[in-house]
Design a protein around this motif. Structure first.
Motif, PDB file in Angstrom:
ATOM      1  N   GLU A  24       0.684  -1.111  -0.103  1.00  0.00           N
ATOM      2  CA  GLU A  24      -0.201   0.052  -0.067  1.00  0.00           C
ATOM      3  C   GLU A  24       0.943   1.191   0.078  1.00  0.00           C
ATOM      4  OE1 GLU A  24      -2.259  -0.272   3.741  1.00  0.00           O
ATOM      5  OE2 GLU A  24      -0.643  -0.166   4.785  1.00  0.00           O
ATOM      6  N   THR A  25       0.243   2.388  -0.517  1.00  0.00           N
ATOM      7  CA  THR A  25       0.924   3.620  -0.293  1.00  0.00           C
ATOM      8  C   THR A  25       0.484   4.162   1.004  1.00  0.00           C
ATOM      9  OG1 THR A  25       1.062   3.943  -2.592  1.00  0.00           O
ATOM     10  CG2 THR A  25       1.159   5.832  -1.294  1.00  0.00           C
ATOM     11  N   ARG A  26       1.489   4.781   1.840  1.00  0.00           N
ATOM     12  CA  ARG A  26       1.428   5.143   2.882  1.00  0.00           C
ATOM     13  C   ARG A  26       1.737   6.679   3.283  1.00  0.00           C
ATOM     14  NH1 ARG A  26      -0.181   1.377   6.649  1.00  0.00           N
ATOM     15  NH2 ARG A  26       0.140   2.722   8.591  1.00  0.00           N
ATOM     16  N   LEU A  27       1.078   7.477   4.141  1.00  0.00           N
ATOM     17  CA  LEU A  27       1.195   8.941   4.029  1.00  0.00           C
ATOM     18  C   LEU A  27       1.892   9.127   5.553  1.00  0.00           C
ATOM     19  CD1 LEU A  27       1.203  12.014   3.239  1.00  0.00           C
ATOM     20  CD2 LEU A  27      -1.213  11.660   4.414  1.00  0.00           C
ATOM     21  N   TYR A  28       2.985   9.921   5.707  1.00  0.00           N
ATOM     22  CA  TYR A  28       3.589  10.108   7.127  1.00  0.00           C
ATOM     23  C   TYR A  28       2.855  11.633   7.667  1.00  0.00           C
ATOM     24  CZ  TYR A  28       6.849  11.045  10.781  1.00  0.00           C
ATOM     25  OH  TYR A  28       7.590  11.076  11.981  1.00  0.00           O
ATOM     26  N   ASP A  29       2.429  11.156   8.647  1.00  0.00           N
ATOM     27  CA  ASP A  29       1.688  12.478   9.405  1.00  0.00           C
ATOM     28  C   ASP A  29       3.103  13.026  10.366  1.00  0.00           C
ATOM     29  OD1 ASP A  29       0.691  14.045  11.297  1.00  0.00           O
ATOM     30  OD2 ASP A  29      -1.337  13.070  11.233  1.00  0.00           O
ATOM     31  N   SER A  30       3.675  13.994  10.247  1.00  0.00           N
ATOM     32  CA  SER A  30       4.833  14.467  10.764  1.00  0.00           C
ATOM     33  C   SER A  30       4.166  15.135  12.219  1.00  0.00           C
ATOM     34  CB  SER A  30       5.417  15.754  10.233  1.00  0.00           C
ATOM     35  OG  SER A  30       4.804  16.623   9.831  1.00  0.00           O
TER      36      SER A  30
END
Length: 114
Positions: A24-30
């Motif tokens: 899957e493509t994941r997004l990093y929440d800084s």
């Protein structure tokens, strides 16, 4: 770097707990320091390359490439191999010299020439 480190830890923990890493493509929440899924990838073909129709093919002339190669400075691996062959240095010593310009200068000034 934080995203990569977090994701590596997440995947190790997931596998150690008996789970499986999903494609899957994941997004990093800084702000929260976590990743979250954006979209799943069910099959390998989801990763295939899609050429851009607006880009023209790139043709590189072999003569031009050879000229560029000839202008390159000695690359680190070649320099390390040369130091080992020419001066009888250990791999570790050659790596130190290749990595540091100051050490290389001191080595040059103390005797052998590179």
């Amino acid at each position: 770097m934080q995203a990569i480190e977090y994701e590596a830890r997440r995947q190790v923990r997931l596998i150690e707990e008996g789970g499986a890493v999903r494609q899957e493509t994941r997004l990093y929440d800084s702000g929260q320091g976590v990743t979250r899924p954006m979209r799943s990838k069910e099959n390998d073909y989801d990763y295939r390359y899609f050429p851009d129709p607006d880009l023209l093919p790139l043709v590189l002339e072999p003569e031009w490439l050879e000229r560029l190669r000839a202008e390159l400075p000695e690359l680190p691996d070649a320099k390390k191999a040369r130091f080992i062959a020419d001066y009888g240095l250990s791999v570790e010593d050659a790596e130190v010299l290749v990595a540091g310009a100051r050490d290389r200068r001191i080595f040059r000034e103390s005797g052998p020439r590179d």
